[in-house]
Design an enzyme around this catalytic site. Structure first.
Site, PDB file in Angstrom:
ATOM      1  N   GLY A 296     -52.072  -0.367  -3.629  1.00 57.83           N
ATOM      2  CA  GLY A 296     -52.035   0.890  -2.896  1.00 57.83           C
ATOM      3  C   GLY A 296     -52.613   0.727  -1.502  1.00 57.83           C
ATOM      4  O   GLY A 296     -52.199   1.383  -0.557  1.00 57.83           O
ATOM      5  N   ALA A 297     -53.581  -0.172  -1.388  1.00 59.99           N
ATOM      6  CA  ALA A 297     -54.240  -0.429  -0.118  1.00 59.99           C
ATOM      7  C   ALA A 297     -54.915  -1.790  -0.223  1.00 59.99           C
ATOM      8  O   ALA A 297     -55.146  -2.280  -1.327  1.00 59.99           O
ATOM      9  CB  ALA A 297     -55.280   0.652   0.178  1.00 59.99           C
ATOM     10  N   MET A 298     -55.217  -2.399   0.917  1.00 58.33           N
ATOM     11  CA  MET A 298     -55.802  -3.746   0.886  1.00 58.33           C
ATOM     12  C   MET A 298     -56.825  -3.896   1.993  1.00 58.33           C
ATOM     13  O   MET A 298     -56.575  -3.552   3.137  1.00 58.33           O
ATOM     14  CB  MET A 298     -54.669  -4.777   1.020  1.00 58.33           C
ATOM     15  CG  MET A 298     -55.129  -6.218   1.111  1.00 58.33           C
ATOM     16  SD  MET A 298     -55.914  -6.761  -0.444  1.00 58.33           S
ATOM     17  CE  MET A 298     -56.965  -8.072   0.196  1.00 58.33           C
ATOM     18  N   GLU A 299     -57.958  -4.476   1.606  1.00 58.78           N
ATOM     19  CA  GLU A 299     -59.153  -4.492   2.461  1.00 58.78           C
ATOM     20  C   GLU A 299     -59.168  -5.619   3.478  1.00 58.78           C
ATOM     21  O   GLU A 299     -60.250  -6.108   3.813  1.00 58.78           O
ATOM     22  CB  GLU A 299     -60.380  -4.609   1.555  1.00 58.78           C
ATOM     23  CG  GLU A 299     -60.549  -5.970   0.836  1.00 58.78           C
ATOM     24  CD  GLU A 299     -59.951  -6.027  -0.563  1.00 58.78           C
ATOM     25  OE1 GLU A 299     -59.047  -5.220  -0.850  1.00 58.78           O
ATOM     26  OE2 GLU A 299     -60.385  -6.873  -1.356  1.00 58.78           O
ATOM     27  N   ASN A 300     -58.019  -6.034   4.006  1.00 56.79           N
ATOM     28  CA  ASN A 300     -58.046  -7.111   4.996  1.00 56.79           C
ATOM     29  C   ASN A 300     -59.091  -6.820   6.067  1.00 56.79           C
ATOM     30  O   ASN A 300     -59.171  -5.699   6.571  1.00 56.79           O
ATOM     31  CB  ASN A 300     -56.684  -7.229   5.671  1.00 56.79           C
ATOM     32  CG  ASN A 300     -55.553  -7.282   4.663  1.00 56.79           C
ATOM     33  OD1 ASN A 300     -55.499  -8.173   3.842  1.00 56.79           O
ATOM     34  ND2 ASN A 300     -54.675  -6.290   4.710  1.00 56.79           N
TER      35      ASN A 300
ATOM     36  N   HIS B 222     -63.169   3.023  -0.639  1.00 50.03           N
ATOM     37  CA  HIS B 222     -63.077   1.805  -1.453  1.00 50.03           C
ATOM     38  C   HIS B 222     -62.779   0.586  -0.561  1.00 50.03           C
ATOM     39  O   HIS B 222     -63.491  -0.423  -0.614  1.00 50.03           O
ATOM     40  CB  HIS B 222     -61.972   1.997  -2.503  1.00 50.03           C
ATOM     41  CG  HIS B 222     -61.720   0.815  -3.373  1.00 50.03           C
ATOM     42  ND1 HIS B 222     -62.071   0.774  -4.697  1.00 50.03           N
ATOM     43  CD2 HIS B 222     -61.153  -0.383  -3.113  1.00 50.03           C
ATOM     44  CE1 HIS B 222     -61.732  -0.391  -5.215  1.00 50.03           C
ATOM     45  NE2 HIS B 222     -61.166  -1.112  -4.259  1.00 50.03           N
ATOM     46  N   GLU B 223     -61.752   0.710   0.257  1.00 49.31           N
ATOM     47  CA  GLU B 223     -61.344  -0.459   1.062  1.00 49.31           C
ATOM     48  C   GLU B 223     -62.388  -0.804   2.116  1.00 49.31           C
ATOM     49  O   GLU B 223     -62.633  -1.974   2.393  1.00 49.31           O
ATOM     50  CB  GLU B 223     -59.990  -0.205   1.728  1.00 49.31           C
ATOM     51  CG  GLU B 223     -58.853   0.154   0.775  1.00 49.31           C
ATOM     52  CD  GLU B 223     -58.658  -0.847  -0.346  1.00 49.31           C
ATOM     53  OE1 GLU B 223     -58.979  -2.039  -0.160  1.00 49.31           O
ATOM     54  OE2 GLU B 223     -58.174  -0.441  -1.429  1.00 49.31           O
TER      55      GLU B 223
ATOM     56  N   HIS C 208     -65.273  -2.685   0.788  1.00 47.09           N
ATOM     57  CA  HIS C 208     -64.958  -4.115   0.654  1.00 47.09           C
ATOM     58  C   HIS C 208     -65.301  -4.909   1.915  1.00 47.09           C
ATOM     59  O   HIS C 208     -65.447  -6.127   1.849  1.00 47.09           O
ATOM     60  CB  HIS C 208     -63.460  -4.298   0.422  1.00 47.09           C
ATOM     61  CG  HIS C 208     -63.027  -4.226  -1.002  1.00 47.09           C
ATOM     62  ND1 HIS C 208     -63.624  -4.946  -1.997  1.00 47.09           N
ATOM     63  CD2 HIS C 208     -62.004  -3.552  -1.594  1.00 47.09           C
ATOM     64  CE1 HIS C 208     -62.991  -4.705  -3.153  1.00 47.09           C
ATOM     65  NE2 HIS C 208     -62.011  -3.851  -2.929  1.00 47.09           N
TER      66      HIS C 208
ATOM     67  N   GLU D 135     -64.350  -5.776  -6.828  1.00 47.13           N
ATOM     68  CA  GLU D 135     -63.617  -4.564  -7.209  1.00 47.13           C
ATOM     69  C   GLU D 135     -64.481  -3.529  -7.925  1.00 47.13           C
ATOM     70  O   GLU D 135     -64.337  -2.339  -7.688  1.00 47.13           O
ATOM     71  CB  GLU D 135     -62.399  -4.939  -8.053  1.00 47.13           C
ATOM     72  CG  GLU D 135     -61.371  -5.779  -7.295  1.00 47.13           C
ATOM     73  CD  GLU D 135     -60.868  -5.115  -6.019  1.00 47.13           C
ATOM     74  OE1 GLU D 135     -61.130  -3.912  -5.813  1.00 47.13           O
ATOM     75  OE2 GLU D 135     -60.236  -5.815  -5.209  1.00 47.13           O
TER      76      GLU D 135
END
Ligand SMILES: [Zn+2]
Length: 913
Positions: free
Chosen positions: A306-310, A342-343, A346, A365
Site C-alpha cells: 500500500g505504501a513503502m518507506e523508501n 507508519h511509513e 520507518h 514492521e
C-alpha cells in the site's frame, strides 16, 4: 523520441529469472562475441544469501529510464573489499542482461565473465584470483520496466501519460541493477538518471545537478545518500506535478507531495498533515528526521503493497494520497495519516536502523505498526486510536490461533519465507507484543530504551538481541526471556480467569495455555511469561495491578475483605492473550458499563473468537453484540457487528429470515435513524459508523427501508454522482447490486468502461462483485480477464477486499464457487495479468470456504498451483486450516442457531382463537 541504448562491448548474458518471472526481452541485435569453451560454472552458494567474501562499501548507478519504453539500460560501480583472494565474486541480479563486467584493483582493470544463474544470483568470474583488499566492480546491464508487476522498475499510465516507479522491498533491487541485495549491506548510494528532458525525476536525495544529455534527454544526478540497504533505494520518472508542503522538523527539511500531471490540488490533506506527523515522530524519538528531504510519491495502483518507506521518497498507492475534493471523506483522510505515520516511523525504524536479516523484519514492521498508533494518539486524540490498537491485537490473535501460523522471528531460508515474513504475525502480533511490554515496563522507560537503541545503531543494522538489550538496560530488568517466548513461539496464549470470594476476601485465579479453537489439530500446551494487568472495581472504587503470569496457574489476592463488582484481567486489552473469564464474571463485566472503548473492542473481539472456537455459546455472543448495537463509537460498533455476523452458510431454510429479523430488531433502530443520507452538522464518528451499520442492516437484515434508500441513491449516483455522499457510495452500490439484477450490473459495467477515476472504479467494482446472480458472476470473471482492468482491480473483482476481509464475492457460497471455477478456467490468463506475488490473493477463496465440497474443489484448483505461487505453500496450508476449522464450527453452531431462533409457534390470532 528515439532511444539509444549504450553499446555493450562484450558478452550479453541473461541473468537468472526464477521460473515464474517474466524474462527480460533480449535485445534485437545482441552482439554476442565468439565465446571460448565455457569453464564449469562456480559452485552455487547455499540458500539465498551471497557469500561474505565481497563486502560492498558504496555503489553508483547510472540508468536510462524512459517511462514510455519497455526496457531500461544502465551501468554501475560497486566499491568494496575482498576478504580473501578469489577468482569469483557473487552478486544478486534477476531478469537483467549483464554485458561488460570488470574489476578495478589498484590501477589495473581485470575483465570478468558474468555467469548466468537461475536463482537471482550471478557470479563474476575472473581469469585469475583477485587479491584480498579494495576493489571496484563495474557492470553494464539492461532490463525490463514491468507493466503487470509492481516490483523492480515498473511503469504505469495515468491520464494518458507514462510514469516509471520502483519497489525494491523485499528483494527486487536486483531487477534494476546488480548489487548485494541484502539488508545488512548498508552503503551510500549515488544515483544518476538519464531521462527525457520534459520529465521530472525524483529519488531518495535532492538533485545535485541536472545537465543536458543530448537527443532530447537530460541527466539528473542525485546527491549521495546516507548508508541504505538496497531495498530502500527508489526513484520515479514522469510528468509529475508537485505540491509543496511546509518545511518540517528540527532541521526544517523540505516536504513535497509528488502527483501525476494536473493533480497536485488533490493532495491538500497530505500536504497539510505530513509535516505534523513527521514532527510528532521526531518528538517521540528525540532524534531529528535523519534525511535531507521528504517526498511523498503517489503511484496509480499497487497490488503487493500500500505504501513503502523508501528513504526520503515514500511511495503510496494513489488512493491514499490523492482525492478529488468533492470525493474526500473522513475514513480516507484518517487512512492517509495512519499509513503516513507508519511509513515515516520507518525512517527511523528500518531505514536509520535496519534489521540485519529478514528473520528480524519485525523490528521494522512491528515497530512501525505500533508507532503508527502511538504518534496518531498524541496527534489526534479524538480518533480513538487506542481502540484500533486492540483491533490489531484481535486480528493478530485470530491469525495466531492457526497451527500453521508463523512465529514473529521465523527463520528465513527461501524466497517464500521472505515473502511470508510480511504477514499479520510480523505486523500486528509484533506490535501487540510491543504494546504489552510497553505497559509492563512503563511508557517512558520503554521510550528511553528505544531512543538508546536508535542512537547506538544509527546508520547500521541491528537484531532482536540489540533491541531487547536496550529495553532491559532502560528498565533495569532483563526483559529478554519473557519477550523471547512471544518472538520465538507460535500461538496466542489463553488466560482463563475467575474470582474466588469468601471470608478471606477476593482472589483472582489465572491459568494459561495456548488458545486453539475447537477442531484444531494443535497442541494446547504452552507456557509464556505473560504480564497480566487487572482492573477491578469494589463498591464503585476502581483499582489495578499487574503481575507476571509465569506458571501454568497463579493466584492474585485482590481484596482482603470484600468481593469486587467486576474484574477485567486485561486492562486496556493491552495484553496479547485471549481472555476467558468464567461465565458469572463475564456477565458481571458485560453489565458493568465501565469499560473504555478500547476495552469494549477487546471484549467483543475475544468473545467473537471464543464463540467461533466453541467455548462460548453463540447465543451469548449475539446478546453481547446486541448490548453494543447502539454504540456511537465506530470501532466498538464495528466490533459488535463482527460479533453479530453469522456466516450465510450457517443460515439455511428458516434460519435465514429469522436471523435477518433479529438483525433488523437489534441494529435496525440505530441504522434507520442514521439512514444512508447524511444530515447537516454530523460529526466524524457518525460518518464512520453510517456505511458499516446501514450496510449491515440493509444486506444482512434485509431491511426494506434501507434497501429502498440504497436503490434510489444508486440510481441518483449513476445520473448525478455528486448527489450521494462519498462515504456511503460503496455501501449503497454494494447493497443495490446484491439485490439487483442484470440491468444494474450492465449499468455498472458501462460506467466502469467510461470512468478513469480510481475511487469511482473501486465503488463500481465492489458493486459488481456483490451480485448473487450466477451468470453475472461469470460475467465478472470475463471482465476480470478481459485486459480492461489493472491487477489490483482484478483481485478486487474476483476475491473482494484484502486477504483477511470477508467481502463480496467471497462472502457467499455462490460467489466463491463461481469465482473458484472462473479462476481455474482462466488461470493461464491470470498468470499473465497479475504480479507474480499477487497470485496468492486467490487462495483467499479457499480460506473463506466452509464445506467438504469446497475443500475438495479448492484442493483441485490450487493444490497443484500453490507451489508455483510466491509464498503459496504456506498460505494454502493456512487457508485449508481455516476452512477445516470453519467446517467444525458449522457442525457445532447450526444446532445452536436453531435453538436461538426457535421456529415460530402457530399463531392463535391467525385462527381467530
Ligand atoms: Zn512497514
Amino acid at each position: 523520441m528515439t532511444v539509444r541504448l549504450p553499446v555493450l562491448v562484450s558478452l550479453l548474458v541473461l541473468v537468472g529469472c526464477a521460473a515464474d518471472r517474466p524474462a527480460a526481452p533480449r535485445p534485437s541485435t545482441p552482439q554476442l562475441t565468439a565465446a571460448p569453451p565455457p569453464a564449469p560454472a562456480p559452485a552455487a552458494p547455499e540458500g539465498i544469501r551471497l557469500p561474505r567474501t565481497f563486502r560492498p562499501a558504496a555503489q553508483r548507478v547510472w540508468l536510462t529510464v524512459i517511462p514510455s519504453a519497455p526496457g531500461f539500460s544502465g551501468r554501475t560501480e560497486i566499491d568494496g573489499t575482498l576478504d580473501s583472494a578469489t577468482d569469483v565474486v557473487w552478486l544478486n541480479a534477476d531478469a537483467l542482461e549483464v554485458g561488460a563486467a570488470a574489476a578495478r584493483v589498484g590501477t589495473e582493470e581485470v575483465r570478468a565473465e558474468p555467469v548466468v544463474r537461475q536463482d537471482e544470483r550471478m557470479a563474476l568470474r575472473f581469469p585469475r584470483a583477485l587479491p584480498a583488499g579494495p576493489v571496484t566492480l563495474r557492470l553494464e546491464f539492461r532490463g525490463t520496466q514491468f507493466t503487470q508487476e509492481d516490483s523492480g522498475i515498473f511503469r504505469q499510465q495515468s491520464g494518458g501519460d507514462w510514469y516509471a516507479f520502483t519497489q525494491f522491498e523485499q528483494t527486487d533491487a536486483r531487477r534494476a541493477f546488480p548489487c548485494v541485495d541484502e539488508p545488512a549491506a548498508k552503503i551510500p548510494w549515488e544515483l544518476s538518471l538519464r531521462v527525457p528532458v520534459d520529465l521530472t525525476a525524483v529519488s531518495n536525495t535532492p538533485v545535485a545537478t541536472e545537465t543536458p544529455a543530448g537527443e532530447g534527454m537530460k541527466e539528473v544526478r542525485f546527491r549521495q545518500s546516507r548508508p541504505l540497504p538496497s531495498y530502500l533505494v527508489a526513484f520515479g520518472v514522469g510528468p509529475f506535478e508537485v505540491k509543496e508542503a511546509r518545511a518540517a522538523g528540527r532541521k526544517r527539511v523540505p516536504v513535497r507531495i509528488v502527483a501525476p500531471r494536473g493533480r497536485a490540488h488533490e493532495a491538500a490533506w497530505a500536504a497539510r498533515v505530513t509535516p505534523e506527523i513527521l514532527e510528532g515522530l521526531e518528538d517521540y524519538f528525540g532524534i531529528a528526521y535523519p534525511y535531507e528531504k521528504l517526498d511523498v510519491l503517489a503511484i496509480p495502483f499497487t497490488v503487493q503493497f500500500g505504501a513503502m518507506e523508501n528513504v526520503g521518497l515514500v511511495t503510496f498507492r494513489e488512493t491514499l494520497v490523492l482525492t478529488r475534493p468533492e470525493q474526500d471523506r473522513v475514513e480516507r483522510r484518517r487512512a492517509y495519516a495512519k499509513v503516513a505515520a507508519h511509513e515515516f516511523a520507518h525512517q527511523w525504524f528500518g531505514d536509520l536502523v535496519t534489521a540485519a536479516w529478514w528473520d528480524d523484519i519485525w523490528l521494522n514492521e512491528a515497530f512501525a505498526t505500533w508507532m503508527e498508533t502511538k504518534v496518531i494518539e498524541r496527534w489526534a486524540p479524538a480518533w480513538g486510536i487506542a481502540a484500533e490498537r486492540v483491533e490489531q491485537r484481535n486480528e493478530a490473535a485470530e491469525a495466531d490461533a492457526l497451527v500453521s501460523a508463523r512465529v514473529i522471528r521465523q527463520p528465513v531460508h527461501t524466497y517464500d519465507d521472505v515473502k511470508n515474513a510480511f504477514d499479520s504475525i510480523t505486523y500486528q502480533k509484533g506490535a501487540s507484543v510491543l504494546r504489552m511490554f510497553e505497559q509492563w515496563v512503563g511508557a517512558e522507560t520503554f521510550r528511553r530504551g528505544i531512543q538508546r537503541y536508535l542512537q547506538v545503531h544509527a546508520d547500521g543494522n541491528a537484531t532482536a538481541r540489540d533491541f531487547l538489550a536496550a529495553i532491559s538496560e532502560a528498565s533495569g530488568r532483563d526483559v529478554a526471556p519473557a519477550f523471547d517466548a512471544f518472538l520465538d513461539h507460535p500461538g496466542v496464549p489463553r488466560v482463563q480467569a475467575s474470582v474466588r470470594c469468601g471470608a478471606g476476601g477476593a482472589t483472582l485465579e489465572l491459568a494459561q495455555d495456548r488458545w486453539l479453537p475447537a477442531g484444531s489439530t494443535g497442541d494446547g500446551a504452552g507456557l509464556w511469561q505473560i504480564p497480566v494487568c487487572t482492573r477491578w472495581s469494589t463498591r464503585g472504587k476502581e483499582q489495578s495491578r499487574c503481575v507476571m503470569l509465569d506458571a501454568p496457574r497463579v493466584e492474585v489476592k485482590l481484596e482482603e475483605r470484600s468481593c469486587p463488582d467486576w474484574v477485567l484481567p486485561n486492562a486496556g486489552y493491552a495484553g496479547y492473550y485471549r481472555l476467558q473469564l468464567d461465565p458469572a464474571w463475564r456477565a458481571r463485566l458485560a453489565r458493568s458499563g465501565k469499560l473504555s472503548d478500547a476495552e469494549r473492542v477487546g471484549l467483543l473481539g475475544d468473545t467473537d473468537a471464543l464463540v467461533r472456537g466453541g467455548v462460548i455459546p453463540r447465543s451469548e455472543g449475539l446478546q453481547l453484540a446486541a448490548r453494543h448495537a447502539g454504540s456511537r463509537e465506530h470501532h466498538v460498533l464495528e466490533a459488535a457487528i463482527r460479533l453479530a455476523t453469522v456466516r450465510e452458510d450457517f443460515l439455511s431454510g428458516r434460519l435465514g429470515p429469522a436471523y435477518a429479523a433479529w438483525v433488523r430488531k437489534v441494529f435496525g433502530p440505530h441504522a434507520r435513524a442514521l439512514g444512508f443520507r447524511p444530515k447537516p452538522a454530523e460529526d466524524d464518528e457518525v460518518q464512520l459508523v453510517r456505511p458499516s451499520l446501514a450496510g449491515f442492516v440493509a444486506r444482512r437484515g434485509e431491511d426494506p427501508v434501507l434497501i429502498a434508500e440504497a436503490r434510489s441513491l444508486t440510481e441518483a449516483w449513476l445520473s448525478q454522482p455528486r448527489s450521494v455522499a462519498p462515504e456511503v457510495r460503496s455501501a449503497v452500490l454494494t447493497t443495490a447490486s446484491q439485490l439487483g439484477g442484470r440491468d444494474l450490473h450492465q449499468a455498472f459495467t458501462q460506467r466502469l468502461d467510461r470512468t478513469a477515476d480510481v475511487d469511482s472504479r473501486d465503488w463500481l467494482l465492489e458493486g459488481l462483485a456483490s451480485t448473487r446472480v450466477p451468470e453475472l458472476l461469470d460475467d465478472n470473471v470475463a471482465l476480470a480477464t478481459s485486459g480492461r482492468l489493472n491487477p489490483r482491480e482484478i483481485s478486487k473483482l474476483l476475491v473482494g477486499g484484502r486477504w483477511k476481509e470477508v467481502a463480496p464475492p467471497a462472502d457467499s457460497a455462490i460467489g466463491r464457487s463461481r469465482m473458484l471455477t472462473g479462476v481455474d478456467r482462466t488461470w493461464d490468463t491470470l498468470v499473465t495479468l497479475m504480479p507474480r506475488g499477487g497470485l496468492s490473493r486467490f487462495l483467499a477463496l479457499a480460506g473463506l470456504s466452509c464445506s467438504a465440497d469446497e475443500r475438495a474443489e479448492s484442493e483441485r484448483v490450487f493444490g497443484p498451483r500453490a507451489k508455483s505461487i510466491l509464498g503459496g505453500p504456506r498460505r494454502f496450508a493456512l487457508a485449508l486450516e481455516k476452512l477445516d476449522l470453519c467446517v467444525t464450527q458449522r457442525t457445532r453452531e447450526v444446532p445452536e442457531l436453531e435453538k436461538f431462533f426457535p421456529p415460530p409457534r402457530p399463531s392463535r390470532s391467525a385462527t381467530g382463537g
